[in-house]
Write a protein that holds these residues in place. Structure first.
Motif, mmCIF file in Angstrom:
data_model
loop_
_atom_site.group_PDB
_atom_site.id
_atom_site.type_symbol
_atom_site.label_atom_id
_atom_site.label_comp_id
_atom_site.label_asym_id
_atom_site.label_seq_id
_atom_site.Cartn_x
_atom_site.Cartn_y
_atom_site.Cartn_z
ATOM 1 N N GLY A 251 0.820 -1.203 0.000
ATOM 2 C CA GLY A 251 0.000 0.000 0.000
ATOM 3 C C GLY A 251 0.855 1.254 0.000
ATOM 4 N N ARG A 252 1.925 1.244 0.788
ATOM 5 C CA ARG A 252 2.831 2.386 0.811
ATOM 6 C C ARG A 252 3.589 2.525 -0.514
ATOM 7 N NH1 ARG A 252 2.197 6.610 3.444
ATOM 8 N NH2 ARG A 252 4.202 7.037 2.478
ATOM 9 N N VAL A 253 3.939 1.391 -1.143
ATOM 10 C CA VAL A 253 4.596 1.461 -2.449
ATOM 11 C C VAL A 253 3.667 2.128 -3.459
ATOM 12 C CG1 VAL A 253 5.474 0.107 -4.381
ATOM 13 C CG2 VAL A 253 6.111 -0.508 -2.053
ATOM 14 N N ARG A 254 2.401 1.729 -3.467
ATOM 15 C CA ARG A 254 1.444 2.323 -4.422
ATOM 16 C C ARG A 254 1.297 3.816 -4.182
ATOM 17 N NH1 ARG A 254 -1.411 -2.357 -2.687
ATOM 18 N NH2 ARG A 254 -1.198 -4.056 -4.193
ATOM 19 N N LEU A 255 1.238 4.216 -2.919
ATOM 20 C CA LEU A 255 1.125 5.637 -2.614
ATOM 21 C C LEU A 255 2.360 6.400 -3.066
ATOM 22 C CD1 LEU A 255 -0.533 7.874 -1.224
ATOM 23 C CD2 LEU A 255 0.621 7.271 0.921
ATOM 24 N N SER A 256 3.531 5.802 -2.843
ATOM 25 C CA SER A 256 4.777 6.464 -3.213
ATOM 26 C C SER A 256 4.963 6.542 -4.724
ATOM 27 C CB SER A 256 5.958 5.724 -2.575
ATOM 28 O OG SER A 256 7.172 6.371 -2.839
ATOM 29 N N VAL A 257 4.491 5.513 -5.438
ATOM 30 C CA VAL A 257 4.664 5.465 -6.889
ATOM 31 C C VAL A 257 3.600 6.292 -7.605
ATOM 32 C CG1 VAL A 257 4.526 3.859 -8.855
ATOM 33 C CG2 VAL A 257 5.891 3.275 -6.884
ATOM 34 N N ALA A 258 2.548 6.691 -6.902
ATOM 35 C CA ALA A 258 1.439 7.417 -7.537
ATOM 36 C C ALA A 258 1.898 8.593 -8.397
ATOM 37 C CB ALA A 258 0.447 7.880 -6.471
ATOM 38 N N PRO A 259 2.881 9.412 -7.953
ATOM 39 C CA PRO A 259 3.320 10.514 -8.829
ATOM 40 C C PRO A 259 3.910 10.031 -10.147
ATOM 41 C CG PRO A 259 4.101 10.840 -6.582
ATOM 42 C CD PRO A 259 3.556 9.452 -6.649
ATOM 43 N N LEU A 260 4.551 8.858 -10.149
ATOM 44 C CA LEU A 260 5.191 8.364 -11.365
ATOM 45 C C LEU A 260 4.171 7.834 -12.373
ATOM 46 C CD1 LEU A 260 8.210 6.468 -9.756
ATOM 47 C CD2 LEU A 260 8.129 8.813 -10.611
ATOM 48 N N VAL A 261 3.034 7.319 -11.884
ATOM 49 C CA VAL A 261 2.029 6.762 -12.785
ATOM 50 C C VAL A 261 0.868 7.728 -13.005
ATOM 51 C CG1 VAL A 261 2.608 4.407 -12.135
ATOM 52 C CG2 VAL A 261 0.816 5.592 -10.894
#
Length: 496
Positions: free
Chosen positions: A379-389
């Motif tokens: 869940g934290r990975v998805r939140l952190s990657v959100a700007p990239l996607v």
């Protein structure tokens, strides 16, 4: 955005129960305040206190949640007293507000409880500005806070404590560090700087509603850890506010404070806030804006000019947050994302080892907590990657690479869940092939987390046995992860 709102999964109806309980708890708090003879200001203060008690408290255990809830007034009452006492001293009030912002963000270093108490302290000061609270109102406001937190606790821990039937949630620890190397410390400095900008510019825009800009900066920093996350959250806050204002012109302005329609509108907005919070920040901000419009309607000051001012002040707050994360001790998206990916991979390693021990006959091995921790880390990975996607990301190579990493990590999680399910079967057996496959998975994770350059093992066709099939899937996903994780951001091949 519409798809995420209306077709997002809700396992166990957790979001539905969360939102329904919030409406019940906040409604009870407002009724109790009304029966106690409190004014509209007291009822509003009580309702917001109950909302925060139900929304922000997120300790992993019910006992921890109860302790944090009991501590909320301990933090909120003194802050409320200071905010009201400094109402006639603007400079001291503003400096104290900035100190509360910095302390509230820094408190995240103590985990969920520190986060909850920091949010409650900030919002207590914010509510005092919202209501223009004066020292003479303090006894009523104290009583409203205490009664409302108690009402929320009765609903949460007595009437409807569905968490008692659930296992304790896994809460990943924040990234380590000391001094300015600690992310929470850097963000405290950033939030204070951004709030200072918002406070000054917000007062130039409006001497009465300047606190909206500070509030926007504060909430943009909540639950973010990197520059990219904060910028995306700022964009979503402005978009959600804009949509909420458009909806307000259609609903809140015509209602204009009529008691019964406004009560219904407030209940719907509260439900929307809690139901959408875990799915879409934009949708949550739409409902927050509609709730604020309803409250201003009750206070008799709602109008088109006020709605336009709210949008401008929100933009000022978002700009303050953006400037702070770009130029004040920036925390890069790459560094944060890499840290959470490494943590997720270590969870895969731990899950595999525990499942292998369970299949080998160990009575103490239990991979279930590790699986829960893996889900939290993802869940934290998805939140952190959100700007990239994000659709507005102008770098397609980085976007494709980030999506590939997310897809492969999801594959790892799916195979881990399958392996753990097989290991839970009492008749499942252990053999030499299983031990060798587990060893290969663990070696692949170690190679990825340590950045070793040896080529990853690519497994052959999957075997028929369920446990070996899941381990085979893990090996394949980890082997395919090696390329995107080791490729630099500019998409050049490793070693170039």
């Amino acid at each position: 955005m519409l798809k995420r709102m209306f077709v997002a999964p809700d396992p166990g109806r957790a979001r539905l129960r969360f939102a329904a309980r919030a409406v019940l708890g906040i409604g009870l708090a407002v009724v109790v305040c009304a029966l106690a003879g409190h004014s509209l200001a007291g009822a509003v203060t009580g309702g917001l206190a109950a909302l925060l008690a139900l929304f922000t408290v997120s300790d992993p255990t019910v006992r921890g949640q109860a302790v944090t809830t009991a501590l909320l007034p301990v933090v909120g009452v003194p802050v409320l007293a200071v905010a009201a006492g400094l109402h006639a001293h603007p400079v001291a009030r503003d400096l104290t507000f900035l100190a509360v912002v910095g302390a509230g963000v820094h408190a995240r270093r103590w985990g969920p409880r520190g986060h909850s108490l920091g949010v409650f302290a900030f919002m207590t000061f914010f509510v005092a500005q919202f209501l223009h609270a004066a020292p003479g109102q303090l006894p009523e406001l104290y009583a409203a806070v205490l009664l409302s937190v108690l009402s929320a606790a009765v609903v949460r821990f007595g009437v409807w404590c569905y968490e008692r039937r659930l296992p304790p949630a896994a809460v990943p620890a924040p990234p380590a560090g000391t001094g300015l190397a600690r992310v929470t410390t850097r963000q405290a400095v950033q939030a204070t700087a951004g709030a200072g900008f918002a406070l000054v510019v917000g007062q130039l825009v409006s001497g009465q509603r300047w606190y909206w800009a500070v509030g926007a900066t504060w909430w943009i920093f909540v639950n973010t850890t990197s520059r990219g996350e904060t910028l995306v959250r700022g964009f979503r806050r402005v978009l959600g506010t804009l949509l909420g204002i458009c909806l307000g012109f259609l609903i809140a302005v015509p209602v204009h404070g009529a008691p019964l329609p406004t009560a219904v509108l407030v209940a719907v907005a509260v439900f929307g806030i809690f139901y959408t919070a875990a799915v879409s920040y934009t949708w949550m901000m739409l409902w927050v804006t509609l709730l604020a419009e309803s409250l201003y309607g009750l206070l008799g000051v709602l109008g088109p000019g006020l709605l336009a001012l709210r949008l401008v002040e929100t933009g000022v707050g978002a700009l303050g947050a953006a400037l702070a994360v770009l130029f004040v001790l920036p925390v890069t998206t790459h560094a944060t994302t890499d840290a959470w990916i490494q943590r997720a991979l270590r969870c895969v390693h731990a899950c595999t080892a525990e499942a292998a021990a369970r299949l080998a006959g160990s009575a103490t091995a239990d991979p279930a907590p590790r699986v829960a921790e893996l889900e939290q880390s993802l869940g934290r990975v998805r939140l952190s990657v959100a700007p990239l996607v994000h659709p507005l990301n102008p770098m397609p190579a980085r976007k494709a690479r980030a999506r590939r990493v997310l897809a492969l990590l999801d594959d790892c999680a799916r195979e881990v869940r399958g392996l753990v399910a097989v290991a839970a079967d009492p008749v499942a057996s252990h053999d030499a092939r299983l031990a060798a496959a587990c060893w290969r998975v663990e070696a692949a994770v170690e190679a990825l987390t340590e950045g070793r350059a040896e080529p990853p093992h690519r497994p052959a066709e999957p075997p028929a046995e369920p446990a070996l099939a899941h381990l085979h899937g893990l090996e394949r996903a980890l082997a395919e992860l090696a390329e995107p994780l080791r490729t630099p951001s500019g998409s050049r091949p490793a070693g170039a």
